[in-house]
Design an enzyme around this catalytic site. Structure first.
Site, short mmCIF file in Angstrom:
data_model
loop_
_atom_site.label_atom_id
_atom_site.label_comp_id
_atom_site.label_asym_id
_atom_site.label_seq_id
_atom_site.Cartn_x
_atom_site.Cartn_y
_atom_site.Cartn_z
N GLN A 240 40.52 12.43 -41.45
CA GLN A 240 41.93 12.86 -41.41
C GLN A 240 42.49 12.66 -42.82
OE1 GLN A 240 43.26 14.34 -38.93
NE2 GLN A 240 41.96 13.79 -37.18
N ASP A 334 39.09 17.22 -30.06
CA ASP A 334 39.66 17.49 -31.38
C ASP A 334 38.71 18.44 -32.12
OD1 ASP A 334 40.93 17.37 -33.82
OD2 ASP A 334 40.39 15.29 -34.25
N CYS A 361 43.88 21.68 -35.08
CA CYS A 361 44.43 21.97 -36.41
C CYS A 361 44.75 23.46 -36.53
CB CYS A 361 43.45 21.54 -37.50
SG CYS A 361 41.82 22.25 -37.29
C1 LIG Z 1 38.47 18.11 -36.53
S1 LIG Z 1 37.07 17.08 -36.64
C2 LIG Z 1 37.61 15.73 -35.67
C3 LIG Z 1 36.91 14.43 -35.85
C4 LIG Z 1 37.59 13.18 -35.30
N1 LIG Z 1 38.26 13.40 -34.04
C5 LIG Z 1 38.56 12.59 -36.31
O1 LIG Z 1 39.77 12.59 -36.05
O2 LIG Z 1 38.11 12.11 -37.35
C6 LIG Z 1 35.92 17.95 -35.66
C7 LIG Z 1 34.59 17.28 -35.45
O3 LIG Z 1 33.81 18.11 -34.59
C8 LIG Z 1 32.46 18.16 -35.02
N2 LIG Z 1 31.94 19.44 -34.50
C9 LIG Z 1 32.13 20.68 -35.00
N3 LIG Z 1 31.58 21.61 -34.19
C10 LIG Z 1 31.03 20.93 -33.15
C11 LIG Z 1 30.35 21.33 -31.97
N4 LIG Z 1 30.12 22.61 -31.72
N5 LIG Z 1 29.94 20.36 -31.10
C12 LIG Z 1 30.18 19.06 -31.37
N6 LIG Z 1 30.83 18.62 -32.47
C13 LIG Z 1 31.26 19.53 -33.35
C14 LIG Z 1 32.55 18.06 -36.53
O4 LIG Z 1 31.35 17.55 -37.06
C15 LIG Z 1 33.75 17.10 -36.71
O5 LIG Z 1 33.30 15.76 -36.77
#
Ligand SMILES: C[S@@+](CC[C@H](N)C(=O)[O-])C[C@H]1O[C@@H](n2cnc3c(N)ncnc32)[C@H](O)[C@@H]1O
Length: 407
Positions: A240, A334, A361
């Protein structure tokens, strides 16, 4: 004698066609979700104008003509709107990092409230009895704790607007003050590189600045301290970015999840929310696909002595529809900007959780997914925005959904 009243279509058909290069005088009516000012052309088409402020009266030049809309660039500000301010950054308008520095900060927050409400009602069909609140950043500048930038040949900065080129700068007012020195550090460290290379600069709650080449993942991890826990985040793992809202965002998300027995967290990253979730639920399962994030998450949970969290290393859309999960009290998700894949959304709905806490987001994909969950028997119980990126139109939003039958 009766006078014929011309319809808007008739008026538009009599207006000479608008061409690229043509100059017009326009008043800006509002801001669009993407950040551009919105005006009406004489033929009724919408005109998008970057770097415009509401109620600006502008001379613009048309740069793109489409069937339903036009794009224009500002030639001259004939009369500024009341929310227009002097941008503090010397490369504003050239650098691609910020597009709203010319707007007073309260006006930015107000515009984000309206955009969130419009998006949820227009795309999501959500009936709103009031415009949702947006938690402002405690400061509009000096908030950013992590950024990717370019450096090489003795220069450093962000990508230029609508370009991949480096826009060289010696100062960046949105960076946390301690991080501004990193601009100089990466310039020095990349002096021998002829072509600009991507760098990551980051700062945790623990103080020291980390710089490293993105490709080589050479920067040291940062550590965010939150609710008495330490969250280590390595280069390459999502973090974040607004240090001034780490606590506010965390507090609101965890207030939304509440406490209970079973929680499922999707897209968990390094565990920014997971550790606190594990202190509130006795049985926690998380799904995350990035190997670097999972390595951080494992270490963070271990250091905190939290051993009741099952980590599933997989893509949500692959594992959720294919494996049986016990019904959770809460699903916290998220996802990245693209939101939930159709199969993932179906699987989330099929879990029949008592509550879905959806942090996003991108208000447009959030609205789309909210509409689908409402179609699957949920209702929206709260909506809140977070201004994680002042000086830009980006907006984070939290929607809480509960099963319809409970109302
Ligand atoms: C917006 S970030 C949120 C991370 C966490 N909630 C934070 O606040 O730090 C989205 C996360 O989803 C993971 N991600 C992206 N696509 C994904 C998928 N198809 N399945 C599982 N995880 C995924 C990314 O690696 C990333 O860590």
């Amino acid at each position: 004698m009766a006078r014929k009243v011309e319809t808007a279509t008739e008026v538009a058909s009599q207006t000479p066609p608008i061409r690229i290069g043509q100059c017009l005088e326009l008043r800006i009516l509002r801001l669009a979700a993407g950040g551009d000012g919105v005006a009406k052309a004489p033929d009724g088409r919408t005109v998008f104008v970057p770097l415009a402020a509401p109620s600006d009266f502008l001379e613009v030049q048309i740069v793109d003509v489409q069937r339903r809309f036009l794009r224009a660039e500002i030639l001259k500000i004939l009369r500024p709107g009341p929310d227009r301010v002097e941008a503090p950054c010397s490369v504003f308008g050239v650098c691609g990092g910020c597009t709203w520095q010319h707007l007073d900060y309260p006006a930015q927050v107000e515009a984000k409230r309206t955009i969130l409400a419009d998006t949820l009602s227009r795309i999501g069909g959500v009936a709103l009895d009031q415009v949702p609140g947006v938690m402002p950043s405690p400061r509009g500048y000096g908030y950013r704790a992590r950024a990717r930038m370019l450096a090489g040949a003795g220069e450093s900065g962000f990508r230029a607007r609508r370009s991949h080129r480096l826009c060289a700068t010696r100062a960046c007012p949105v960076l946390a003050p301690a991080l501004e020195s990193a601009l100089e550090d990466v310039r020095r460290m990349s002096a021998a590189d002829q072509e600009p290379i991507e760098w990551e600069i980051a700062l945790g709650s623990d103080g020291p600045v980390r710089c490293g080449r993105v490709e080589k993942k050479t920067a040291l991890p940062i550590v965010i301290q939150i609710e008495g826990d330490e969250i280590q985040i390595s280069p390459g793992t999502f973090a974040q970015a607004n240090a001034l809202l780490w606590e506010g965002l965390h507090r609101r998300v965890l207030a939304a999840t509440g406490r209970g027995r079973r929680a499922l967290e999707l897209y968990a990253g390094a565990g920014f929310f997971t550790l606190a979730l594990a202190r509130r639920f006795s049985d926690v399962t998380v799904i995350e696909s990035a190997a670097c994030a999972i390595a951080d998450l494992q270490q963070n949970l271990e250091r905190a002595g939290l051993d009741h969290v099952e980590i599933i290393s997989a893509r949500v859309e692959s594992i959720l529809p294919s494996r049986r999960f016990a019904r959770p009290d809460v699903v916290l998700l998220d996802p990245p900007r693209s939101g939930l894949a159709e199969s993932a959304l179906e699987a989330v709905a099929n879990l029949q959780a008592e509550k879905i806490v959806y942090l996003s987001c991108d208000p447009a994909t959030l609205a789309r997914d909210t509409a689908r969950l409402v179609g699957r028997g949920y209702r929206v119980t709260s909506i809140e925005g977070f201004d994680l990126f002042p000086q830009t139109p980006h907006l984070e939003a939290l929607v809480v959904l509960e099963p319809l039958r409970r109302s």
